[in-house]
Design an enzyme around this catalytic site. Structure first.
Site, PDB file in Angstrom:
ATOM      1  N   ARG A 149       0.837  -1.207   0.000  1.00 35.24           N
ATOM      2  CA  ARG A 149       0.000   0.000   0.000  1.00 35.24           C
ATOM      3  C   ARG A 149       0.869   1.253   0.000  1.00 35.24           C
ATOM      4  O   ARG A 149       0.648   2.185  -0.783  1.00 35.24           O
ATOM      5  CB  ARG A 149      -0.944  -0.028   1.213  1.00 35.24           C
ATOM      6  N   HIS A 173      -0.566  -4.739  12.573  1.00 36.42           N
ATOM      7  CA  HIS A 173      -1.462  -4.432  11.458  1.00 36.42           C
ATOM      8  C   HIS A 173      -2.634  -3.635  12.028  1.00 36.42           C
ATOM      9  O   HIS A 173      -3.742  -4.118  12.173  1.00 36.42           O
ATOM     10  CB  HIS A 173      -1.945  -5.745  10.844  1.00 36.42           C
TER      11      HIS A 173
HETATM   12  P1  NAI Z   1     -15.294 -13.237   4.123  1.00 38.84           P
HETATM   13  O1  NAI Z   1     -16.456 -12.949   5.010  1.00 38.84           O
HETATM   14  O2  NAI Z   1     -15.451 -13.030   2.659  1.00 38.84           O
HETATM   15  O3  NAI Z   1     -14.830 -14.765   4.337  1.00 38.84           O
HETATM   16  C1  NAI Z   1     -14.695 -15.355   5.583  1.00 38.84           C
HETATM   17  C2  NAI Z   1     -15.096 -16.827   5.447  1.00 38.84           C
HETATM   18  O4  NAI Z   1     -14.831 -17.482   6.686  1.00 38.84           O
HETATM   19  C3  NAI Z   1     -16.565 -17.035   5.133  1.00 38.84           C
HETATM   20  O5  NAI Z   1     -16.712 -17.827   3.961  1.00 38.84           O
HETATM   21  C4  NAI Z   1     -17.090 -17.780   6.360  1.00 38.84           C
HETATM   22  O6  NAI Z   1     -18.122 -18.709   6.065  1.00 38.84           O
HETATM   23  C5  NAI Z   1     -15.837 -18.474   6.843  1.00 38.84           C
HETATM   24  N1  NAI Z   1     -15.912 -18.924   8.229  1.00 38.84           N
HETATM   25  C6  NAI Z   1     -16.473 -18.315   9.300  1.00 38.84           C
HETATM   26  N2  NAI Z   1     -16.342 -19.079  10.388  1.00 38.84           N
HETATM   27  C7  NAI Z   1     -15.667 -20.187  10.015  1.00 38.84           C
HETATM   28  C8  NAI Z   1     -15.236 -21.343  10.700  1.00 38.84           C
HETATM   29  N3  NAI Z   1     -15.458 -21.522  12.012  1.00 38.84           N
HETATM   30  N4  NAI Z   1     -14.569 -22.274   9.986  1.00 38.84           N
HETATM   31  C9  NAI Z   1     -14.350 -22.119   8.684  1.00 38.84           C
HETATM   32  N5  NAI Z   1     -14.741 -21.048   7.981  1.00 38.84           N
HETATM   33  C10 NAI Z   1     -15.408 -20.096   8.648  1.00 38.84           C
HETATM   34  O7  NAI Z   1     -14.073 -12.385   4.690  1.00 38.84           O
HETATM   35  P2  NAI Z   1     -12.708 -12.006   3.921  1.00 38.84           P
HETATM   36  O8  NAI Z   1     -12.861 -10.702   3.279  1.00 38.84           O
HETATM   37  O9  NAI Z   1     -12.259 -13.167   3.130  1.00 38.84           O
HETATM   38  O10 NAI Z   1     -11.723 -11.791   5.167  1.00 38.84           O
HETATM   39  C11 NAI Z   1     -11.381 -12.887   5.997  1.00 38.84           C
HETATM   40  C12 NAI Z   1     -10.584 -12.425   7.208  1.00 38.84           C
HETATM   41  O11 NAI Z   1      -9.333 -11.919   6.783  1.00 38.84           O
HETATM   42  C13 NAI Z   1     -11.227 -11.283   8.017  1.00 38.84           C
HETATM   43  O12 NAI Z   1     -11.014 -11.485   9.395  1.00 38.84           O
HETATM   44  C14 NAI Z   1     -10.480 -10.059   7.540  1.00 38.84           C
HETATM   45  O13 NAI Z   1     -10.503  -9.001   8.485  1.00 38.84           O
HETATM   46  C15 NAI Z   1      -9.099 -10.638   7.358  1.00 38.84           C
HETATM   47  N6  NAI Z   1      -8.210  -9.879   6.485  1.00 38.84           N
HETATM   48  C16 NAI Z   1      -6.929  -9.694   6.903  1.00 38.84           C
HETATM   49  C17 NAI Z   1      -6.022  -9.019   6.143  1.00 38.84           C
HETATM   50  C18 NAI Z   1      -4.612  -8.873   6.632  1.00 38.84           C
HETATM   51  O14 NAI Z   1      -3.870  -8.022   6.131  1.00 38.84           O
HETATM   52  N7  NAI Z   1      -4.169  -9.666   7.568  1.00 38.84           N
HETATM   53  C19 NAI Z   1      -6.403  -8.421   4.853  1.00 38.84           C
HETATM   54  C20 NAI Z   1      -7.749  -8.737   4.454  1.00 38.84           C
HETATM   55  C21 NAI Z   1      -8.623  -9.434   5.274  1.00 38.84           C
END
Ligand code: NAI
Length: 304
Positions: A149, A173
């Site tokens: 970024r 982060h």
């Molecule tokens: P999303 O909502 O699109 O996907 C999350 C998925 O996790 C969903 O498909 C959901 O059904 C699944 N899920 C929920 N509970 C679960 C469980 N117990 N077991 C298995 N799967 C489960 O969210 P997205 O956008 O993919 O983000 C995912 C995570 O990554 C968030 O916490 C977000 O804040 C984080 N993130 C971190 C970044 C970083 O730089 N470290 C950057 C972008 C996102």
């Protein structure tokens, strides 16, 4: 090699696509929602047929399919909505990450855990504790994204290719992450010699706010193209044993004067995981800012 991606959401789905497209590994995509990972896996397989790729991609709700993975990427959990901080996700995501790590690591005791779920540094610490793995095998993704970024904003400001820019971002982060202009360069020239103080302050602020800016623009969603690209680069360095030095959340044992915490530092990544932490020589005020970031992570670890 075999990579399991837990969470078939935006980041997880896109990551599965990138790993298979680059021919890095077979991918198992796990999600708790019935049908979701299977549907995405089929869609990806069909896309790869068109592109003449043939890596295996399996979608599943059954953890036994993840057995003997080389890397387990944890993207399961809630993302932020507008107005939320990453720390607002702490409680709900902690229970998800705990469950995921317990369910996966017993089946893949030799795997490397790559954590993506927010709040990143705290979830990485939790994953390490729950897993019982040596800390070298637990790594959090954030720094590659935050550095990209900063790099992007510098390229936009200078109107030059981002390819010639290298940026350093340390710390957690979160709001206290530490983009370091002094150690960010264009072909070796520090940006402090190329940009005004006003511009640098503005770009540093925009970097710190980089995730929230996108959350606000999307209204109902958060970034995933760049986050998945960032995880993919880490997966590649590990699987291909490239020993790249990338910023990532790693376990500190006295480096930078910090211990028993996971936080963003430059880490050498290879088959063994976080093989080595690079300790940059920081100015007193930079070190103080890094310690402030660490204190905020520690405060959240204490809430677990
Ligand atoms: P999303 O909502 O699109 O996907 C999350 C998925 O996790 C969903 O498909 C959901 O059904 C699944 N899920 C929920 N509970 C679960 C469980 N117990 N077991 C298995 N799967 C489960 O969210 P997205 O956008 O993919 O983000 C995912 C995570 O990554 C968030 O916490 C977000 O804040 C984080 N993130 C971190 C970044 C970083 O730089 N470290 C950057 C972008 C996102």
């Amino acid at each position: 090699p075999k990579v399991t991606v837990v969470g078939a959401g935006n980041v997880g789905g896109m990551l599965a696509q990138r790993i298979a497209k680059q021919n890095l590994a077979d991918v198992v995509l796990y999600d708790i929602v019935q049908g979701k990972p299977q549907g995405i896996a089929l869609d990806l397989l069909q896309a790869h047929t068109i592109s003449d790729l043939d890596r295996q991609i399996i979608g599943t709700n059954d953890y036994s399919d993840t057995k003997d993975s080389d890397i387990i990427v944890v993207t399961a959990g809630l993302p932020r909505k507008d107005g939320m901080s990453r720390n607002d996700l702490l409680r709900i995501n902690a229970s998800i990450v705990k469950d995921v790590v317990q369910s996966t690591i017993s089946l893949s005791p030799n795997a490397i855990l790559l954590i993506v779920t927010n709040p990143l540094d705290v979830m990485t610490y939790l994953a390490w504790q729950v897993s019982g793995l040596p800390p070298q095998r637990v790594i959090g993704m954030a720094g590659v994204l935050d550095a990209a970024r900063f790099q992007t904003f510098i390229a936009m400001e200078l109107k030059i290719s981002s390819a010639d820019i290298y940026t350093t971002v340390l710390g957690g982060h979160g709001d206290l992450m530490l983009p370091l202009p002094r150690l960010s360069t264009v072909n070796g020239v520090p940006i402090t010699e190329l940009l005004s103080q006003e511009a640098i302050t503005r770009l540093v602020e925009r970097t710190r706010n980089g995730g929230a800016e996108i959350v606000q623009l999307l209204q109902n969603g958060s970034a995933y193209f760049a986050p998945s690209a960032a995880v993919n680069v880490m997966v590649e360095s590990i699987i291909s044993d490239r020993h790249r030095v990338l910023p990532a959340a790693a376990y500190l044992t006295g480096e930078y004067g910090l211990r028993d915490i996971f936080m963003g530092v430059p880490v050498q990544l290879g088959r063994q995981g976080a093989e080595k932490i690079v300790e940059l020589k920081l100015l007193d005020e930079e070190l103080a800012a890094l310690h402030a970031s660490a204190a905020s992570i520690q405060a959240n670890i204490n809430l677990l």
